[in-house]
Design an enzyme around this catalytic site. Structure first.
Site, PDB file in Angstrom:
ATOM      1  N   LYS A  19      13.864   4.392   2.009  1.00 43.78           N
ATOM      2  CA  LYS A  19      13.228   4.146   0.566  1.00 43.78           C
ATOM      3  C   LYS A  19      12.548   5.569   0.383  1.00 43.78           C
ATOM      4  CE  LYS A  19      10.022   1.181  -2.058  1.00 43.78           C
ATOM      5  NZ  LYS A  19       9.375   0.120  -2.022  1.00 43.78           N
TER       6      LYS A  19
ATOM      7  N   LEU B  33       2.631  -1.443   4.173  1.00 48.41           N
ATOM      8  CA  LEU B  33       3.071  -0.361   3.372  1.00 48.41           C
ATOM      9  C   LEU B  33       4.423  -0.625   2.520  1.00 48.41           C
ATOM     10  CD1 LEU B  33       2.672   2.636   6.281  1.00 48.41           C
ATOM     11  CD2 LEU B  33       1.228   2.049   4.047  1.00 48.41           C
ATOM     12  N   CYS B  34       4.322   0.175   1.236  1.00 51.89           N
ATOM     13  CA  CYS B  34       5.331  -0.243   0.286  1.00 51.89           C
ATOM     14  C   CYS B  34       6.610   0.630   0.650  1.00 51.89           C
ATOM     15  CB  CYS B  34       4.829   0.400  -1.002  1.00 51.89           C
ATOM     16  SG  CYS B  34       6.184   0.344  -2.336  1.00 51.89           S
ATOM     17  N   PHE B  35       6.532   1.611   1.216  1.00 53.33           N
ATOM     18  CA  PHE B  35       7.747   2.123   1.494  1.00 53.33           C
ATOM     19  C   PHE B  35       8.325   1.644   2.762  1.00 53.33           C
ATOM     20  CE2 PHE B  35       6.273   5.104  -1.624  1.00 53.33           C
ATOM     21  CZ  PHE B  35       7.456   5.595  -2.252  1.00 53.33           C
TER      22      PHE B  35
ATOM     23  N   ALA C  62       0.885  -1.238  -0.063  1.00 46.75           N
ATOM     24  CA  ALA C  62      -0.103   0.039  -0.066  1.00 46.75           C
ATOM     25  C   ALA C  62       0.662   1.347   0.033  1.00 46.75           C
ATOM     26  CB  ALA C  62      -1.218  -0.100   1.200  1.00 46.75           C
TER      27      ALA C  62
END
Length: 264
Positions: A172, A156-158, A84
């Site tokens: 990131k 979460l993607c980050f 996400a």
């Protein structure tokens, strides 16, 4: 990655969440259709920002996993995989390219080409960024950037790391994902400019470097750097009437629907 055709450069400021995703798909369908018919639509490089803070889920993520802290944000489910993303203080990009019949799998050259252009543009601003794979030991196995697959990574993607992600000061700041259509490939990603109050644990460029980027100036620099690396000369353009109409249709049939968000 050299290509003899001029490319299209688009910038859409403060787009609604469903529309932002639908435009990427409409462009990919348009490029795919032209490739099938034998006409060579050029690369399309698009940058966009968001009208309101928006949580986007990766294609395979469960909507039930979203934290209540995101209940007041807009929401949308992407057509690409990965974790996400809280789209708030960021610059989002998409690159759509034609592909050959029967071509499949990820295009690592596109990941590295676009990310190299962004690295170079950041260096021009005095920001040192590098891909995650350069921080890994030689013995570490390679890991592809996210496609339509699910794993046990953080929500979460980050908070995730893949080889091509861009890292600044250990954090990131850029991640990308791809999706294939019949005769085109869509790659899109998010560059985190500064932290959002909805995800304060994820610092952006200004938090890490105290350097603020102007999105319109910076997207021009990225396109210039990508042109130098790829040979594709990008010229400012707008959506075609057919692409705009198709985007509205996709909003109504997919990204704007609550059942698309809750499909998992």
């Amino acid at each position: 990655m050299a290509d003899p055709h001029a490319g299209r450069l688009l910038f859409h400021r403060d787009g609604e969440s469903a529309w932002n995703m639908a435009v990427d798909q409409a462009i990919a369908e348009s490029v795919s259709g032209d490739a099938q018919s034998g006409s060579a639509r050029p690369y399309t490089l698009r940058f966009y920002t968001w009208a309101a803070p928006t949580l986007s889920l990766g294609y395979f993520q469960s909507s039930g996993d979203a934290s209540p802290r995101f209940d007041t944000t807009k929401r949308v489910r992407r057509s690409t995989g990965g974790g996400a993303i809280l789209h708030h203080h960021e610059l989002t990009y998409s690159l759509t390219v034609p592909s050959s019949a029967g071509e499949h799998g990820a295009r690592t050259d596109l990941y590295r080409g676009v990310h190299a252009a962004i690295i170079n543009a950041l260096h021009r601003q005095g920001i040192d960024a590098r891909p995650h794979y350069l921080n890994k030991t030689p013995a570490a196995p390679p890991r592809a950037a996210p496609t339509l697959a699910v794993d046990e990574d953080p929500f979460l993607c980050f908070q995730r790391r893949t080889d091509e992600d861009l890292i600044v000061s250990g954090y990131k700041v850029l991640g990308s994902a791809q999706r294939r259509f019949k005769r085109s490939l869509l790659q899109h990603g998010s560059l985190l400019l500064r932290a959002s109050e909805y995800a304060s644990e994820l610092p952006g460029l200004v938090d890490l470097t105290s350097i603020a980027l102007n999105p319109e100036t910076f997207l021009t620099r990225i396109s210039e750097e990508f042109e130098a690396l790829s040979g594709v000369a990008f010229q400012s353009d707008v959506l075609s009437a057919a692409e705009a109409t198709r985007a509205d249709e996709i909003v109504a049939s997919r990204f704007g629907r609550s059942d698309w968000w809750a499909r998992r």
